[in-house]
Design a protein around this motif. Structure first.
Motif, mmCIF file in Angstrom:
data_model
loop_
_atom_site.group_PDB
_atom_site.id
_atom_site.type_symbol
_atom_site.label_atom_id
_atom_site.label_comp_id
_atom_site.label_asym_id
_atom_site.label_seq_id
_atom_site.Cartn_x
_atom_site.Cartn_y
_atom_site.Cartn_z
ATOM 1 N N ASN A 192 0.823 -1.225 0.000
ATOM 2 C CA ASN A 192 0.000 0.000 0.000
ATOM 3 C C ASN A 192 0.852 1.268 0.000
ATOM 4 O O ASN A 192 0.524 2.256 0.666
ATOM 5 C CB ASN A 192 -0.956 0.011 1.199
ATOM 6 C CG ASN A 192 -1.856 -1.209 1.252
ATOM 7 O OD1 ASN A 192 -2.415 -1.622 0.242
ATOM 8 N ND2 ASN A 192 -1.965 -1.807 2.420
ATOM 9 N N ASP A 193 1.944 1.256 -0.760
ATOM 10 C CA ASP A 193 2.863 2.401 -0.753
ATOM 11 C C ASP A 193 2.225 3.651 -1.351
ATOM 12 O O ASP A 193 2.446 4.755 -0.846
ATOM 13 C CB ASP A 193 4.146 2.044 -1.511
ATOM 14 C CG ASP A 193 5.039 1.109 -0.729
ATOM 15 O OD1 ASP A 193 5.621 1.551 0.266
ATOM 16 O OD2 ASP A 193 5.149 -0.072 -1.105
ATOM 17 N N PHE A 194 1.464 3.505 -2.419
ATOM 18 C CA PHE A 194 0.859 4.674 -3.044
ATOM 19 C C PHE A 194 -0.182 5.296 -2.123
ATOM 20 O O PHE A 194 -0.229 6.519 -1.953
ATOM 21 C CB PHE A 194 0.236 4.298 -4.390
ATOM 22 C CG PHE A 194 -0.341 5.477 -5.121
ATOM 23 C CD1 PHE A 194 0.479 6.503 -5.560
ATOM 24 C CD2 PHE A 194 -1.696 5.556 -5.378
ATOM 25 C CE1 PHE A 194 -0.054 7.603 -6.237
ATOM 26 C CE2 PHE A 194 -2.232 6.645 -6.056
ATOM 27 C CZ PHE A 194 -1.407 7.669 -6.488
ATOM 28 N N ALA A 195 -1.005 4.463 -1.504
ATOM 29 C CA ALA A 195 -1.995 4.978 -0.558
ATOM 30 C C ALA A 195 -1.312 5.693 0.604
ATOM 31 O O ALA A 195 -1.771 6.749 1.056
ATOM 32 C CB ALA A 195 -2.876 3.836 -0.048
ATOM 33 N N ALA A 196 -0.209 5.136 1.100
ATOM 34 C CA ALA A 196 0.507 5.764 2.204
ATOM 35 C C ALA A 196 1.063 7.123 1.799
ATOM 36 O O ALA A 196 1.064 8.071 2.591
ATOM 37 C CB ALA A 196 1.640 4.853 2.680
ATOM 38 N N ALA A 197 1.528 7.250 0.549
ATOM 39 C CA ALA A 197 2.091 8.520 0.088
ATOM 40 C C ALA A 197 1.052 9.627 0.089
ATOM 41 O O ALA A 197 1.395 10.804 0.228
ATOM 42 C CB ALA A 197 2.668 8.347 -1.314
ATOM 43 N N LEU A 198 -0.223 9.265 -0.049
ATOM 44 C CA LEU A 198 -1.303 10.256 -0.082
ATOM 45 C C LEU A 198 -2.021 10.367 1.257
ATOM 46 O O LEU A 198 -3.067 11.019 1.344
ATOM 47 C CB LEU A 198 -2.298 9.903 -1.184
ATOM 48 C CG LEU A 198 -1.721 9.875 -2.606
ATOM 49 C CD1 LEU A 198 -2.806 9.538 -3.606
ATOM 50 C CD2 LEU A 198 -1.069 11.203 -2.954
ATOM 51 N N GLY A 199 -1.481 9.714 2.296
ATOM 52 C CA GLY A 199 -2.087 9.806 3.617
ATOM 53 C C GLY A 199 -3.388 9.043 3.749
ATOM 54 O O GLY A 199 -4.234 9.385 4.585
ATOM 55 N N LEU A 200 -3.555 7.985 2.943
ATOM 56 C CA LEU A 200 -4.817 7.253 2.934
ATOM 57 C C LEU A 200 -4.811 6.026 3.841
ATOM 58 O O LEU A 200 -5.850 5.399 4.020
ATOM 59 C CB LEU A 200 -5.158 6.813 1.502
ATOM 60 C CG LEU A 200 -5.404 7.956 0.519
ATOM 61 C CD1 LEU A 200 -5.596 7.412 -0.891
ATOM 62 C CD2 LEU A 200 -6.601 8.780 0.943
ATOM 63 N N THR A 201 -3.669 5.663 4.391
ATOM 64 C CA THR A 201 -3.621 4.532 5.308
ATOM 65 C C THR A 201 -3.856 5.038 6.734
ATOM 66 O O THR A 201 -3.573 6.182 7.059
ATOM 67 C CB THR A 201 -2.270 3.806 5.218
ATOM 68 O OG1 THR A 201 -1.214 4.755 5.406
ATOM 69 C CG2 THR A 201 -2.099 3.147 3.857
ATOM 70 N N GLY A 202 -4.380 4.175 7.580
ATOM 71 C CA GLY A 202 -4.660 4.565 8.956
ATOM 72 C C GLY A 202 -5.912 5.400 9.093
ATOM 73 O O GLY A 202 -6.178 5.966 10.156
ATOM 74 N N ARG A 203 -6.696 5.515 8.021
ATOM 75 C CA ARG A 203 -7.954 6.260 8.062
ATOM 76 C C ARG A 203 -9.084 5.328 7.643
ATOM 77 O O ARG A 203 -8.851 4.232 7.143
ATOM 78 C CB ARG A 203 -7.899 7.467 7.121
ATOM 79 C CG ARG A 203 -6.813 8.475 7.470
ATOM 80 C CD ARG A 203 -6.745 9.573 6.430
ATOM 81 N NE ARG A 203 -5.674 10.523 6.722
ATOM 82 C CZ ARG A 203 -5.828 11.612 7.448
ATOM 83 N NH1 ARG A 203 -7.015 11.897 7.968
ATOM 84 N NH2 ARG A 203 -4.827 12.426 7.669
ATOM 85 N N ASP A 204 -10.319 5.787 7.832
ATOM 86 C CA ASP A 204 -11.469 5.015 7.382
ATOM 87 C C ASP A 204 -11.633 5.248 5.879
ATOM 88 O O ASP A 204 -12.040 6.337 5.457
ATOM 89 C CB ASP A 204 -12.729 5.462 8.125
ATOM 90 C CG ASP A 204 -13.943 4.629 7.769
ATOM 91 O OD1 ASP A 204 -13.921 3.953 6.727
ATOM 92 O OD2 ASP A 204 -14.925 4.655 8.531
ATOM 93 N N PRO A 205 -11.313 4.255 5.042
ATOM 94 C CA PRO A 205 -11.348 4.488 3.595
ATOM 95 C C PRO A 205 -12.760 4.727 3.063
ATOM 96 O O PRO A 205 -12.933 5.432 2.071
ATOM 97 C CB PRO A 205 -10.733 3.213 3.013
ATOM 98 C CG PRO A 205 -10.954 2.166 4.054
ATOM 99 C CD PRO A 205 -10.885 2.879 5.367
ATOM 100 N N VAL A 206 -13.760 4.149 3.711
ATOM 101 C CA VAL A 206 -15.127 4.349 3.240
ATOM 102 C C VAL A 206 -15.530 5.810 3.399
ATOM 103 O O VAL A 206 -16.128 6.414 2.494
ATOM 104 C CB VAL A 206 -16.104 3.414 3.991
ATOM 105 C CG1 VAL A 206 -17.553 3.753 3.655
ATOM 106 C CG2 VAL A 206 -15.808 1.963 3.640
#
Length: 286
Positions: free
Chosen positions: A92-106
């Motif tokens: 999930n490197d791309f998601a992490a680069a945009l601050g999308l990990t550790g959040r509620d994706p829905v």
């Protein structure tokens, strides 16, 4: 919202599929219309994703890891339909680069706020969003993909050990916006974002919206020095090593004998290849 949900049934050994029904239920409870896309393979999944994007949904949502994001990118880059990401892979490197990990994706998807970022071409007809690698790391990928055991990251560790025994520095010719650099190197990475391989910050200062590609060149070093310095890449501290060069360019051409390039963890093909950034070519839900 009208969402096309692209699913990788093989993500995390198939465990992701168990989360699909609850995910779709939450999206629908949030007011979204959801159509699920599952291909018979990568080519079929891409065809189905392109067909869905042609119908102009409010987003194409990738439910998987970096490999699925890379596939979804081919359908939306350069167009108006934004990309949503529900991280469900190993790296999930791309998601992490945009601050999308550790959040509620829905909640992120249903919020519907899009950010324009760069995407880049590698070769004539392939897009990438994170990192193109070639050299030691891509040869490890080649070796790991030929193995059927062990599973998961252990396969890559085994492949890395095997590749290290035989590896020799590679003579690269690198053209950076017309300026030519010729040198032996262990690897060359071209980054739109900072990390690959589940958190290795190979291009630690890369920004996905600056209109530039970050290029990291690890010059020829002995195997002992390579092994000792490699852990620094997880902190992005390898830039201080005297054998490391970091530069930026809009267009990067890579030439080297017997080297295959990987982009976003996916096999692209043998060098030579040209990487060219397209500023603002991708819209992502954040």
């Amino acid at each position: 919202m009208d969402l096309a949900l692209l699913v990788n049934p093989a993500a995390r050994g198939g465990r992701t599929l168990r989360l699909l029904a609850p995910l779709v239920r939450r999206l629908r409870q949030g007011g979204a219309e959801v159509s699920v896309i599952v291909g018979d393979g990568p080519a079929d999944a891409l065809d189905r994703a392109c067909t869905a994007v042609a119908e102009r949904p409010d987003a194409l949502v990738a439910f998987g890891g970096d490999g699925l994001v890379h596939l979804a990118l081919q359908a939306v880059a350069g167009g108006e339909v934004p990309l949503g990401i529900i991280p469900a892979g190993t790296g999930n490197d791309f998601a992490a680069a945009l601050g999308l990990t550790g959040r509620d994706p829905v909640k992120t998807i249903l919020r519907g706020k899009a950010r324009a970022i760069d995407a880049a071409r590698v070769g004539p007809d392939e897009w990438f969003a994170s990192v193109v690698c070639c050299g030691f790391d891509s040869r490890v990928n080649e070796r790991a993909n030929a193995l059927t055991w062990p599973p998961g990251m252990a396969r890559y560790l085994l492949a890395a050990a095997g590749e290290l025994r035989d590896f020799r520095p590679i003579p690269f010719r690198i053209t950076l916006d017309g300026r030519v650099v010729e040198q032996e190197a262990m690897l060359v990475a071209v980054g739109n974002t900072r990390s690959y391989g589940a958190g290795m910050r190979i291009c630690p200062t890369a920004e996905p919206d600056d209109g530039l590609l970050d290029v990291t060149i690890l010059g020829a070093v002995g195997k002992g020095a390579f092994v000792r310095s490699f852990p620094r890449v997880y902190r992005g501290g390898h830039g201080a090593h005297p054998a490391v060069t970091m530069v930026r360019a809009r267009t990067v051409t890579l030439e080297a004998p017997d080297v295959v390039a990987y982009a976003d963890g996916e096999r692209i093909g043998p060098l030579p290849l040209t990487c060219a950034v397209s500023p603002g070519a991708l819209r992502v839900l954040i």
